[in-house]
Scaffold this motif. Structure first.
Motif, PDB file in Angstrom:
ATOM      1  N   ARG A 156      62.900  34.622  29.321  1.00 59.81           N
ATOM      2  CA  ARG A 156      62.725  33.588  30.277  1.00 59.81           C
ATOM      3  C   ARG A 156      61.679  33.769  31.175  1.00 59.81           C
ATOM      4  O   ARG A 156      61.827  34.962  31.910  1.00 59.81           O
ATOM      5  CB  ARG A 156      64.148  33.537  30.955  1.00 59.81           C
ATOM      6  CG  ARG A 156      64.083  32.341  32.153  1.00 59.81           C
ATOM      7  CD  ARG A 156      65.724  32.361  32.831  1.00 59.81           C
ATOM      8  NE  ARG A 156      65.562  31.264  33.884  1.00 59.81           N
ATOM      9  CZ  ARG A 156      66.816  31.184  34.339  1.00 59.81           C
ATOM     10  NH1 ARG A 156      67.893  31.503  33.985  1.00 59.81           N
ATOM     11  NH2 ARG A 156      66.755  30.220  35.505  1.00 59.81           N
ATOM     12  N   LYS A 157      60.823  32.795  31.414  1.00 58.10           N
ATOM     13  CA  LYS A 157      59.482  33.158  32.066  1.00 58.10           C
ATOM     14  C   LYS A 157      60.123  32.750  33.631  1.00 58.10           C
ATOM     15  O   LYS A 157      60.579  31.703  33.740  1.00 58.10           O
ATOM     16  CB  LYS A 157      58.313  32.215  31.856  1.00 58.10           C
ATOM     17  CG  LYS A 157      57.141  32.512  32.642  1.00 58.10           C
ATOM     18  CD  LYS A 157      56.094  31.287  32.532  1.00 58.10           C
ATOM     19  CE  LYS A 157      55.332  31.504  31.039  1.00 58.10           C
ATOM     20  NZ  LYS A 157      54.116  30.404  30.722  1.00 58.10           N
ATOM     21  N   ALA A 158      59.791  33.723  34.498  1.00 55.81           N
ATOM     22  CA  ALA A 158      60.321  33.735  35.834  1.00 55.81           C
ATOM     23  C   ALA A 158      59.654  33.611  36.823  1.00 55.81           C
ATOM     24  O   ALA A 158      59.992  32.951  38.068  1.00 55.81           O
ATOM     25  CB  ALA A 158      61.402  34.974  36.214  1.00 55.81           C
ATOM     26  N   ALA A 159      58.216  33.948  36.809  1.00 49.92           N
ATOM     27  CA  ALA A 159      57.383  33.844  37.915  1.00 49.92           C
ATOM     28  C   ALA A 159      55.747  34.128  37.286  1.00 49.92           C
ATOM     29  O   ALA A 159      55.685  34.520  36.031  1.00 49.92           O
ATOM     30  CB  ALA A 159      57.711  34.838  38.855  1.00 49.92           C
ATOM     31  N   LEU A 160      54.983  33.748  38.259  1.00 48.59           N
ATOM     32  CA  LEU A 160      53.539  33.927  37.747  1.00 48.59           C
ATOM     33  C   LEU A 160      52.949  34.796  38.954  1.00 48.59           C
ATOM     34  O   LEU A 160      53.485  34.400  40.339  1.00 48.59           O
ATOM     35  CB  LEU A 160      52.712  32.689  37.639  1.00 48.59           C
ATOM     36  CG  LEU A 160      52.965  31.914  36.311  1.00 48.59           C
ATOM     37  CD1 LEU A 160      52.160  30.479  36.619  1.00 48.59           C
ATOM     38  CD2 LEU A 160      52.559  32.537  35.282  1.00 48.59           C
ATOM     39  N   SER A 161      51.998  35.638  39.046  1.00 47.65           N
ATOM     40  CA  SER A 161      51.331  36.175  39.968  1.00 47.65           C
ATOM     41  C   SER A 161      49.770  35.938  39.545  1.00 47.65           C
ATOM     42  O   SER A 161      49.070  36.446  38.652  1.00 47.65           O
ATOM     43  CB  SER A 161      51.365  37.771  39.791  1.00 47.65           C
ATOM     44  OG  SER A 161      51.029  38.174  41.197  1.00 47.65           O
ATOM     45  N   PRO A 162      49.040  35.304  40.404  1.00 47.67           N
ATOM     46  CA  PRO A 162      47.529  35.212  40.233  1.00 47.67           C
ATOM     47  C   PRO A 162      46.790  36.717  40.246  1.00 47.67           C
ATOM     48  O   PRO A 162      47.343  37.482  40.683  1.00 47.67           O
ATOM     49  CB  PRO A 162      46.621  34.489  41.731  1.00 47.67           C
ATOM     50  CG  PRO A 162      48.256  33.904  42.063  1.00 47.67           C
ATOM     51  CD  PRO A 162      49.347  34.649  41.746  1.00 47.67           C
ATOM     52  N   ARG A 163      45.832  36.850  39.587  1.00 46.29           N
ATOM     53  CA  ARG A 163      45.091  37.996  39.678  1.00 46.29           C
ATOM     54  C   ARG A 163      43.707  37.943  40.124  1.00 46.29           C
ATOM     55  O   ARG A 163      42.794  37.231  39.811  1.00 46.29           O
ATOM     56  CB  ARG A 163      44.897  38.752  38.303  1.00 46.29           C
ATOM     57  CG  ARG A 163      46.222  39.186  37.592  1.00 46.29           C
ATOM     58  CD  ARG A 163      46.016  40.059  36.500  1.00 46.29           C
ATOM     59  NE  ARG A 163      45.608  39.519  35.435  1.00 46.29           N
ATOM     60  CZ  ARG A 163      45.197  39.913  34.142  1.00 46.29           C
ATOM     61  NH1 ARG A 163      45.237  41.406  34.184  1.00 46.29           N
ATOM     62  NH2 ARG A 163      44.617  39.346  33.302  1.00 46.29           N
ATOM     63  N   TYR A 164      43.328  38.795  41.248  1.00 49.83           N
ATOM     64  CA  TYR A 164      42.150  38.778  41.908  1.00 49.83           C
ATOM     65  C   TYR A 164      41.313  40.004  41.694  1.00 49.83           C
ATOM     66  O   TYR A 164      41.930  41.201  41.818  1.00 49.83           O
ATOM     67  CB  TYR A 164      42.595  38.452  43.532  1.00 49.83           C
ATOM     68  CG  TYR A 164      43.336  37.309  43.845  1.00 49.83           C
ATOM     69  CD1 TYR A 164      43.433  36.225  43.509  1.00 49.83           C
ATOM     70  CD2 TYR A 164      44.555  37.576  44.704  1.00 49.83           C
ATOM     71  CE1 TYR A 164      44.103  35.061  43.584  1.00 49.83           C
ATOM     72  CE2 TYR A 164      45.522  36.577  45.122  1.00 49.83           C
ATOM     73  CZ  TYR A 164      45.167  35.303  44.538  1.00 49.83           C
ATOM     74  OH  TYR A 164      45.848  34.193  44.750  1.00 49.83           O
ATOM     75  N   LEU A 165      40.051  39.807  41.961  1.00 47.63           N
ATOM     76  CA  LEU A 165      39.192  40.989  41.963  1.00 47.63           C
ATOM     77  C   LEU A 165      39.247  41.637  43.442  1.00 47.63           C
ATOM     78  O   LEU A 165      39.147  40.663  44.658  1.00 47.63           O
ATOM     79  CB  LEU A 165      37.718  40.650  41.787  1.00 47.63           C
ATOM     80  CG  LEU A 165      37.231  40.783  40.408  1.00 47.63           C
ATOM     81  CD1 LEU A 165      35.934  40.197  40.176  1.00 47.63           C
ATOM     82  CD2 LEU A 165      37.425  42.201  39.914  1.00 47.63           C
ATOM     83  N   VAL A 166      39.189  42.535  43.682  1.00 46.04           N
ATOM     84  CA  VAL A 166      39.434  43.335  45.254  1.00 46.04           C
ATOM     85  C   VAL A 166      38.834  44.512  45.297  1.00 46.04           C
ATOM     86  O   VAL A 166      38.567  45.170  44.367  1.00 46.04           O
ATOM     87  CB  VAL A 166      40.981  43.378  45.624  1.00 46.04           C
ATOM     88  CG1 VAL A 166      41.793  42.142  45.594  1.00 46.04           C
ATOM     89  CG2 VAL A 166      41.831  44.446  44.726  1.00 46.04           C
ATOM     90  N   ALA A 167      38.560  44.722  46.613  1.00 45.31           N
ATOM     91  CA  ALA A 167      37.986  46.122  46.930  1.00 45.31           C
ATOM     92  C   ALA A 167      38.130  46.494  48.402  1.00 45.31           C
ATOM     93  O   ALA A 167      38.285  45.435  49.299  1.00 45.31           O
ATOM     94  CB  ALA A 167      36.492  46.180  46.589  1.00 45.31           C
TER      95      ALA A 167
END
Length: 304
Positions: A156-167
């Motif tokens: 069961r898909k429960a959530a999404l999390s965006p993925r960012y480039l960070v430093a």
């Protein structure tokens, strides 16, 4: 032989790991409980438990019998409650599996909240990053982040999390800010050690796509270690927002190429595909499905 009583004794011995703990819970002496389990093994003509001086471990046949015996006991309790016109009370034992970083950083607090809401439920939270066989390891509910999903299970898909480039600001002050995806090739890239794409970084900006061959001297197999490494200024990395949202909010990390993102990380709740599911497992699944999208850095499964 009282078969239901024997099944309860066996099930609790497996879940608690010792005959003595099971005996105490069932208000029996350890010798009495040992005789009950031995009688069950004799009746089935199969060895269910491997015994040592300190623990008991189910045999292969014992693991399979445990799964079915547990369901029989659950259905019997539900049938009794229905016959008496009672509402089933959430109680009993749940084994939950999750990735180490997400479990330690976010899920642990949710499980504590769940336990506060249901004082008769017990939870064993197992944190590891390897692929877990739900049936083999008696897992009731697992949380998975992307990747392949196990066969013979319900996801069961429960959530999404965006993925960012960070430093970290300190890293960018020393090495400069990338202006285009191609600029990333000259930067130290910190990544998870087991990524199937290796050093290839895939980014998107709307309909535009970019594939960059990164370079880096440091790979880590733990997301919390990556988080700390980036905050210390060791390089830049692509991270799910749930992992770094607080560091972005207080300025310890900055987004790099903020118009570009990686594919969002999907969070799934996984449970065995069995006909009967205990009330406590159904309640936990719904609880997590409601809470996960509200975590910092998470979104509903269909996006914001």
């Amino acid at each position: 032989m009282d078969t239901l009583r024997a099944m309860r004794a066996f099930v609790r011995a497996v879940e608690l790991g010792t005959l003595s703990a099971s005996a105490r819970e069932l208000a029996l002496s350890q010798p009495a409980l040992s005789k009950i389990v031995a009688a069950l093994e004799k009746d089935l003509n199969v060895r269910l438990l491997e015994r040592s001086t300190t623990r008991v471990v189910p045999t292969e046949q014992g693991k399979r019998f445990y799964e079915r015996a547990n369901r029989v006991l659950e259905e019997y309790a539900e049938a009794v409650a229905d016959a008496r016109g009672q509402t089933e009370q959430p109680a009993g034992f749940l084994r939950v599996n999750a990735p180490v970083a997400l479990g330690q950083f976010r899920l642990n607090a949710l499980i504590r909240e769940f336990l506060d809401a249901y004082p008769d439920i017990q939870v064993e939270l197992i944190l590891n990053d390897r692929f877990v066989d739900l049936v083999e390891e008696s897992v009731d509910v697992a949380l998975r982040l992307g990747g392949d999903l196990p066969p013979n299970a319900i996801a069961r898909k429960a959530a999404l999390s965006p993925r960012y480039l960070v430093a970290a600001p300190s890293y960018l002050a020393r090495h400069g800010k990338p202006r285009t995806p191609d600029d990333l090739t000259s930067h130290d890239y910190v990544r998870f050690a087991w990524l199937p794409g290796g050093d290839t970084l895939e980014l998107h900006q709307g309909a535009s796509r970019a594939s960059v061959q990164t370079r880096g001297r440091y790979r880590v197999n733990n997301a919390l270690a990556i988080r700390e490494t980036l905050a210390l200024g060791a390089g830049l990395g692509l991270c799910p927002a749930w992992l770094v949202q607080d560091l972005l909010a207080d300025g310890q990390l900055l987004r790099v190429l903020p118009k570009w993102s990686g594919a969002p990380q999907e969070a799934f709740l996984i449970y065995p595909s069995r006909r009967y599911q205990a009330l406590r497992a159904r309640l936990l699944i719904q609880f997590l499905a409601d809470r996960l999208p509200a975590l910092p850095g998470m979104q509903p499964p269909d996006g914001p």
